[in-house]
Design a protein around this motif. Structure first.
Motif: not given
Ligand code: FA5
Length: 354
Positions: A195-210
């Protein structure tokens, strides 16, 4: 002094003693006066120096008697001069200090205190709550292969779901800027057994209208739990508790059916808008709700990619937008404020506020 007899020497020595009485170094008014005394007796042509030089003209017996006397006098005089010099120098330093504008009694200037960016503070708070619920921290690269970002998440090439997240592609080598932290789920499962229980915080990128609630670079916190007999009810209970701890016990949440290829069933989770208490405003686009995260029960196809037996294990996963959380918690109406590095904005969020 011409060559000496004992008598001449005695008389010169007597003169020296009386001269010394009237030129006591301890009485020298300043460093100049002290230097004059030194030169007068101990300089190259000073009277004590001369006397010592001329000792050689006396017979040995007298040299033996008079030499030590004169040397002792020279030693004593040198000591007195050195002591007075130290005293006068200390006085001069103190005088210089009191004349200068330095006021040592004024309070010290404190260097400006740095503080964590409100998004970093928000990630820490989320991680703290989730770690108390048994999740541990995992990380993955920002530049990913299509395998981790899409394929192993059950999004094959040409699958329309790839279009849901406008991707920044790198040509050579063919990689992508990760579009979500879900990519780290695969890496975490590859490197450990359930079994495992994890979190992954971090930056992500999308070519989106701001706009006020969308940025092309933003942060997510991914959560993944894999164990025996995990159901959608575990996901709901975990998220409800997590969101109440994050936004307060009266927080309203709603689960709306949604679609992600890597979870089945899937949900979009909204939080009641705290800006208008649900009555509708520009931030929630008059709906009373703000979309906070995507979630679902892990699709068995994903387990096959990481060699987990889908008959034996089940799991849930979620991915929450950090900026959206920070906006709601801190009352920020425009996501762009986080990225403008305006100290007037950033300095409002002291670490201790969160
Ligand atoms: C995903 O990214 C999925 N990976 C989430 C997930 C994980 C589903 C695990 C199931 C299991 P989505 O594209 O909806 O989903 O983004 C998740 C959250 O990120 C959104 O609810 C929102 O809070 C935030 N978000 C999405 N796009 C933006 C954006 N352009 N700017 C700021 N926040 C965003």
């Amino acid at each position: 002094m011409a060559s000496l007899t004992r008598k001449n020497w005695d008389s010169a020595y007597a003169k020296l003693k009386s001269a010394l009485k009237s030129a006591d170094p301890a009485q020298a008014a300043d460093l100049d006066a002290l230097e004059k005394i030194r030169l007068r007796f101990l300089g190259r042509k000073g009277s004590l120096t001369e006397l010592l030089k001329n000792l050689k003209d006396l017979p040995l017996k007298e040299r033996r008697e008079l030499g030590p006397q004169a040397q002792a006098r020279r030693g004593a005089l040198e000591e007195k001069i050195a002591a007075r010099k130290a005293q006068l120098e200390t006085q001069a330093d103190a005088a210089a200090l009191s004349e200068s504008s330095l006021d040592l009694t004024l309070p010290a200037f404190m260097p400006a205190r740095g503080r964590l960016h409100p998004l970093t503070q928000t990630i820490s708070e989320m991680a703290k709550i989730l770690s108390l619920m048994g999740f541990s921290w995992a990380e993955g690269p920002l530049v990913e292969s299509e395998y981790y970002n899409f394929e192993a998440l059950n999004i094959p090439a040409h699958h329309p779901a790839r279009d849901l997240q406008d991707t920044f592609y790198l040509e050579d080598p063919p990689l992508v800027m990760r579009t979500h932290t879900s990519a780290v789920q695969i890496r975490a499962m590859e490197s450990s057994r359930p079994p495992l229980r994890i979190i992954c915080p971090g930056r992500v990128f999308r070519n989106e209208e701001v706009d006020a609630t969308h940025s092309a670079v933003f942060h997510q916190v991914e959560g993944l739990a894999v164990d025996k007999n995990i159901t959608f009810a575990d996901l709901k209970g975990t998220l409800d508790l997590f969101l109440k701890r994050l936004f307060g016990p009266d927080t309203r949440t709603r689960f709306i059916p949604s679609y992600f290829p890597f979870t089945e069933p899937s949900a979009q989770v909204d939080v009641g808008c705290l800006f208008c208490s649900g009555s509708g405003c520009s931030v929630c686009k008059q709906s009373g709700w703000i979309e906070m995260l995507g979630a679902g029960v892990v699709n068995p196809n994903v387990f096959k990619f990481v060699n987990y037996d889908p008959e034996a294990w089940s799991g849930f996963a979620f991915g929450i937008g950090v900026e959206r959380v920070a906006m709601l918690r801190l009352g920020i109406k425009d996501i762009r404020d986080f990225y403008e590095n305006d100290m007037r904005f950033l300095s409002q969020f002291d670490e201790s506020l969160i």
